[in-house]
Design a protein around this motif. Structure first.
Motif, PDB file in Angstrom:
ATOM      1  N   THR A  97      21.855   2.704  10.533  1.00 40.40           N
ATOM      2  CA  THR A  97      21.132   3.865  11.167  1.00 40.40           C
ATOM      3  C   THR A  97      20.716   3.682  12.433  1.00 40.40           C
ATOM      4  OG1 THR A  97      19.202   3.620   9.904  1.00 40.40           O
ATOM      5  CG2 THR A  97      20.937   4.739   8.993  1.00 40.40           C
ATOM      6  N   GLY A  98      20.554   2.139  12.911  1.00 39.08           N
ATOM      7  CA  GLY A  98      19.870   1.906  14.096  1.00 39.08           C
ATOM      8  C   GLY A  98      18.418   2.289  14.095  1.00 39.08           C
ATOM      9  N   SER A  99      17.765   1.949  12.894  1.00 39.10           N
ATOM     10  CA  SER A  99      16.301   2.329  12.909  1.00 39.10           C
ATOM     11  C   SER A  99      15.546   0.958  12.896  1.00 39.10           C
ATOM     12  CB  SER A  99      16.316   2.870  11.356  1.00 39.10           C
ATOM     13  OG  SER A  99      17.029   3.839  11.173  1.00 39.10           O
ATOM     14  N   GLY A 100      15.783   0.011  13.608  1.00 40.42           N
ATOM     15  CA  GLY A 100      15.007  -1.118  13.509  1.00 40.42           C
ATOM     16  C   GLY A 100      13.936  -1.304  14.158  1.00 40.42           C
ATOM     17  N   MET A 101      14.008  -0.162  15.318  1.00 40.24           N
ATOM     18  CA  MET A 101      12.648  -0.083  16.070  1.00 40.24           C
ATOM     19  C   MET A 101      11.836   1.388  15.768  1.00 40.24           C
ATOM     20  SD  MET A 101      12.375  -2.514  17.777  1.00 40.24           S
ATOM     21  CE  MET A 101      10.731  -2.142  18.819  1.00 40.24           C
ATOM     22  N   GLY A 102      12.407   1.806  14.285  1.00 44.34           N
ATOM     23  CA  GLY A 102      11.650   3.043  13.929  1.00 44.34           C
ATOM     24  C   GLY A 102      10.084   2.735  13.695  1.00 44.34           C
ATOM     25  N   CYS A 103       9.595   1.628  13.788  1.00 46.77           N
ATOM     26  CA  CYS A 103       8.161   1.188  13.577  1.00 46.77           C
ATOM     27  C   CYS A 103       8.057   0.125  14.691  1.00 46.77           C
ATOM     28  CB  CYS A 103       7.748   0.723  12.406  1.00 46.77           C
ATOM     29  SG  CYS A 103       7.534   1.844  10.989  1.00 46.77           S
ATOM     30  N   PRO A 104       7.521   0.520  15.853  1.00 45.79           N
ATOM     31  CA  PRO A 104       7.676  -0.262  17.002  1.00 45.79           C
ATOM     32  C   PRO A 104       6.651  -1.685  16.744  1.00 45.79           C
ATOM     33  CG  PRO A 104       6.661   1.454  17.698  1.00 45.79           C
ATOM     34  CD  PRO A 104       7.225   1.952  16.459  1.00 45.79           C
ATOM     35  N   ASP A 105       5.672  -1.575  15.935  1.00 43.49           N
ATOM     36  CA  ASP A 105       4.442  -2.453  15.912  1.00 43.49           C
ATOM     37  C   ASP A 105       4.791  -3.154  14.531  1.00 43.49           C
ATOM     38  OD1 ASP A 105       4.025   0.171  14.928  1.00 43.49           O
ATOM     39  OD2 ASP A 105       1.987  -0.123  14.828  1.00 43.49           O
ATOM     40  N   TRP A 106       3.751  -4.074  14.054  1.00 38.39           N
ATOM     41  CA  TRP A 106       3.834  -4.752  12.830  1.00 38.39           C
ATOM     42  C   TRP A 106       2.727  -5.379  12.486  1.00 38.39           C
ATOM     43  CZ3 TRP A 106       3.141  -9.071  10.321  1.00 38.39           C
ATOM     44  CH2 TRP A 106       3.911  -9.328   9.010  1.00 38.39           C
ATOM     45  N   PRO A 107       2.289  -5.188  11.287  1.00 39.47           N
ATOM     46  CA  PRO A 107       2.690  -4.505  10.118  1.00 39.47           C
ATOM     47  C   PRO A 107       2.844  -3.557   9.807  1.00 39.47           C
ATOM     48  CG  PRO A 107       0.736  -5.797   9.430  1.00 39.47           C
ATOM     49  CD  PRO A 107       0.852  -5.938  11.068  1.00 39.47           C
ATOM     50  N   LYS A 108       1.785  -2.696  10.606  1.00 40.85           N
ATOM     51  CA  LYS A 108       1.517  -1.176  10.447  1.00 40.85           C
ATOM     52  C   LYS A 108       2.735  -0.462  10.935  1.00 40.85           C
ATOM     53  CE  LYS A 108      -3.256  -1.215   9.853  1.00 40.85           C
ATOM     54  NZ  LYS A 108      -4.632  -0.568  10.509  1.00 40.85           N
ATOM     55  N   CYS A 109       2.654   0.735  11.285  1.00 42.61           N
ATOM     56  CA  CYS A 109       3.810   1.432  12.052  1.00 42.61           C
ATOM     57  C   CYS A 109       3.238   2.676  12.770  1.00 42.61           C
ATOM     58  CB  CYS A 109       4.698   2.224  10.922  1.00 42.61           C
ATOM     59  SG  CYS A 109       6.302   3.074  11.516  1.00 42.61           S
ATOM     60  N   PHE A 110       3.223   2.355  14.034  1.00 47.40           N
ATOM     61  CA  PHE A 110       2.506   3.221  14.936  1.00 47.40           C
ATOM     62  C   PHE A 110       0.972   3.216  14.697  1.00 47.40           C
ATOM     63  CE2 PHE A 110       6.902   5.212  15.511  1.00 47.40           C
ATOM     64  CZ  PHE A 110       6.787   5.149  16.787  1.00 47.40           C
ATOM     65  N   GLY A 111       0.400   2.074  14.095  1.00 52.18           N
ATOM     66  CA  GLY A 111      -0.896   2.040  13.834  1.00 52.18           C
ATOM     67  C   GLY A 111      -1.212   2.423  12.601  1.00 52.18           C
ATOM     68  N   TYR A 112      -0.427   3.076  11.742  1.00 48.37           N
ATOM     69  CA  TYR A 112      -0.855   3.692  10.369  1.00 48.37           C
ATOM     70  C   TYR A 112      -0.256   2.957   9.317  1.00 48.37           C
ATOM     71  CZ  TYR A 112      -1.678   7.905  13.151  1.00 48.37           C
ATOM     72  OH  TYR A 112      -2.248   8.757  14.174  1.00 48.37           O
ATOM     73  N   TYR A 113      -0.780   2.892   8.276  1.00 50.65           N
ATOM     74  CA  TYR A 113      -0.153   2.338   6.825  1.00 50.65           C
ATOM     75  C   TYR A 113       0.941   3.363   6.275  1.00 50.65           C
ATOM     76  CZ  TYR A 113      -3.928  -1.151   6.814  1.00 50.65           C
ATOM     77  OH  TYR A 113      -4.918  -2.126   7.313  1.00 50.65           O
ATOM     78  N   ILE A 114       0.731   4.642   6.293  1.00 50.72           N
ATOM     79  CA  ILE A 114       1.602   5.375   6.145  1.00 50.72           C
ATOM     80  C   ILE A 114       2.268   6.283   7.418  1.00 50.72           C
ATOM     81  CG2 ILE A 114       2.183   7.722   4.801  1.00 50.72           C
ATOM     82  CD1 ILE A 114       1.549   5.293   2.773  1.00 50.72           C
ATOM     83  N   PRO A 115       3.383   6.184   7.875  1.00 52.42           N
ATOM     84  CA  PRO A 115       3.635   6.264   9.063  1.00 52.42           C
ATOM     85  C   PRO A 115       3.990   7.912   9.376  1.00 52.42           C
ATOM     86  CG  PRO A 115       5.622   5.691   7.860  1.00 52.42           C
ATOM     87  CD  PRO A 115       4.391   5.475   6.799  1.00 52.42           C
ATOM     88  N   PRO A 116       3.861   8.442  10.686  1.00 55.70           N
ATOM     89  CA  PRO A 116       3.858   9.645  10.981  1.00 55.70           C
ATOM     90  C   PRO A 116       5.115  10.598  10.637  1.00 55.70           C
ATOM     91  CG  PRO A 116       4.014   8.245  12.997  1.00 55.70           C
ATOM     92  CD  PRO A 116       3.842   7.454  11.718  1.00 55.70           C
ATOM     93  N   THR A 117       5.284  11.622  10.420  1.00 61.79           N
ATOM     94  CA  THR A 117       6.350  12.369  10.177  1.00 61.79           C
ATOM     95  C   THR A 117       6.559  13.473  11.146  1.00 61.79           C
ATOM     96  OG1 THR A 117       4.905  14.061   8.788  1.00 61.79           O
ATOM     97  CG2 THR A 117       6.069  12.261   7.684  1.00 61.79           C
ATOM     98  N   GLU A 118       5.555  13.776  12.327  1.00 66.40           N
ATOM     99  CA  GLU A 118       6.089  14.431  13.276  1.00 66.40           C
ATOM    100  C   GLU A 118       5.563  13.998  14.573  1.00 66.40           C
ATOM    101  OE1 GLU A 118       3.774  18.226  12.377  1.00 66.40           O
ATOM    102  OE2 GLU A 118       5.044  18.526  10.626  1.00 66.40           O
ATOM    103  N   ALA A 119       6.328  14.288  15.683  1.00 65.24           N
ATOM    104  CA  ALA A 119       6.061  13.906  16.895  1.00 65.24           C
ATOM    105  C   ALA A 119       4.558  14.416  17.411  1.00 65.24           C
ATOM    106  CB  ALA A 119       6.921  14.542  17.898  1.00 65.24           C
TER     107      ALA A 119
ATOM    108  N   LYS B 181      -9.276   2.959  15.214  1.00 70.22           N
ATOM    109  CA  LYS B 181      -8.787   1.651  15.991  1.00 70.22           C
ATOM    110  C   LYS B 181      -7.441   1.313  15.497  1.00 70.22           C
ATOM    111  CE  LYS B 181     -10.233  -2.898  17.369  1.00 70.22           C
ATOM    112  NZ  LYS B 181     -11.444  -3.949  17.300  1.00 70.22           N
ATOM    113  N   GLY B 182      -6.717   0.801  16.630  1.00 77.39           N
ATOM    114  CA  GLY B 182      -5.335   0.417  16.440  1.00 77.39           C
ATOM    115  C   GLY B 182      -4.197   1.737  16.354  1.00 77.39           C
ATOM    116  N   GLN B 183      -4.648   2.706  16.114  1.00 76.15           N
ATOM    117  CA  GLN B 183      -3.492   3.803  16.096  1.00 76.15           C
ATOM    118  C   GLN B 183      -3.032   4.075  17.564  1.00 76.15           C
ATOM    119  OE1 GLN B 183      -5.557   7.252  14.285  1.00 76.15           O
ATOM    120  NE2 GLN B 183      -5.218   6.580  12.298  1.00 76.15           N
ATOM    121  N   VAL B 184      -1.702   4.469  17.441  1.00 73.62           N
ATOM    122  CA  VAL B 184      -0.864   4.450  18.484  1.00 73.62           C
ATOM    123  C   VAL B 184      -0.431   6.125  18.885  1.00 73.62           C
ATOM    124  CG1 VAL B 184       1.286   3.763  19.568  1.00 73.62           C
ATOM    125  CG2 VAL B 184      -0.024   2.257  17.936  1.00 73.62           C
TER     126      VAL B 184
END
Length: 342
Positions: free
Chosen positions: A29-51, A64-67
């Protein structure tokens, strides 16, 4: 004790295979960069669902650390704060690992699920390693290999981070895959070594031929990763919809990969004939041949039918399962050979 240990090891193995399967879907699906940071996802433990969750907004609290995404760049909150009426760049620091700053909720959650399976697999191997201390007195090797799996999972997590930071560099993806197979091999070894094998006999040179077949499978998997890299590069050039062009102008690695499959089929059919003819009891050769058959069918369909849906991840998943079954078969044959010599 061995029964419970093997049960935990099998659960850990299932989770590792789920990670491999999820990784295959991530690539499809080409989703490898769906979370551009690590280990969180856009700075969240539970990733965002909307832009909108990744956009700056007035009177909004950030941790702190949220993107957020600002002018096609990732900006990271320096501390916990609440925004004022206007954007203040002093509250933010640019993300420096890479410059990939796109959000697709579908890709984000596919990658998040992949990471979630990885965390569950890591937890299962940790439980296995703790339980392995019961073997320390009479079989230290089981404990040592169990903890080696845990360290392997930690190293695999670090490799996953480097894959993200490199924006999916092909060489790093290959190393990531090989490390996953090594973890599979370690778990299968632990499952096998704590089982009492019965009803197996040995024939001269069987171990040699089987080891040759296993090495051939490894070579084929590595060649397959190179072909996959070529396909990924073609997708970047011709686009995701032009599937009929993905295998145009292929290089030598594709032809070797395709032709080498014939040798693998012949070699494993020869092994199957020897096992069936002499009634040696190594029934997993049947699964090896079935899995090879599925591999060939998916490979042929990708080439002649322009990559039908899900054939890519199925091809990769079956290859990893084939690796595991064949490795277990190798362990069985070498144990039988050892008993014959004893």
């Amino acid at each position: 004790m061995q029964h419970h240990f093997r049960k935990i090891a099998k659960i850990a193995l299932v989770f590792v295979y789920l990670v491999i399967a999820a990784g295959a879907i991530v690539r499809m699906t080409g989703s490898g960069m769906g979370c551009p940071d690590w280990p969180k996802c856009f700075g969240y433990y539970i990733p965002p669902t909307e832009a909108t969750q990744l956009q700056w907004q007035p009177e909004r609290e950030f941790k702190k650390g949220q993107v957020i995404i600002v002018d096609q760049t990732l900006q990271v909150a320096n501390a916990d704060f609440k925004t004022a009426s206007e954007y203040d760049p002093q509250n933010w620091a640019p993300y420096t690992k890479h410059d990939y700053a796109l959000f697709n909720p579908w890709h984000t959650w596919i990658e998040f699920i992949n990471r979630l399976f990885g965390a569950l697999a890591g937890l299962a191997t940790l439980v296995l390693a703790i339980f392995s201390f019961r073997f320390w007195r009479h079989n230290k090797k089981i404990t040592l290999f169990s903890w080696l799996v845990v360290f392997g999972m930690g190293f695999q997590a670090w490799l996953g981070a480097t894959v993200v930071y490199s924006v999916l560099a092909p060489a790093k993806i290959t190393v990531h895959m090989v490390m996953a197979l090594l973890i599979v091999a370690l778990l299968i070894y632990l499952i096998h070594t704590t089982k009492n094998s019965q009803g197996l006999t040995y024939q001269k040179n069987l171990a040699k031929w089987l080891l040759m077949a296993f090495v051939a499978t490894m070579v084929q998997i590595i060649l397959g990763t190179q072909v996959r890299h070529f396909v990924d590069e073609q997708i970047d050039v011709v686009g995701e919809t032009a599937k009929h062009l993905w295998l145009s102008d292929v290089d030598w690695e594709f032809y070797v990969h395709r032709s080498f499959s014939i040798a693998i089929v012949v070699l494993n059919l020869f092994l199957g004939r020897q096992i069936w003819k002499h009634k040696l009891g190594f029934s997993k050769i049947n699964w090896v041949l079935i899995l090879i058959g599925i591999e060939i069918l998916t490979g042929v369909s990708m080439y002649y039918l322009d990559f039908p849906f899900a054939t890519q991840p199925v091809h990769l998943i079956i290859a990893s399962v084939l690796f595991g079954v064949q490795f277990y078969l190798v362990l069985e044959v070498f144990r039988a050979k050892k008993f014959v010599r004893a």
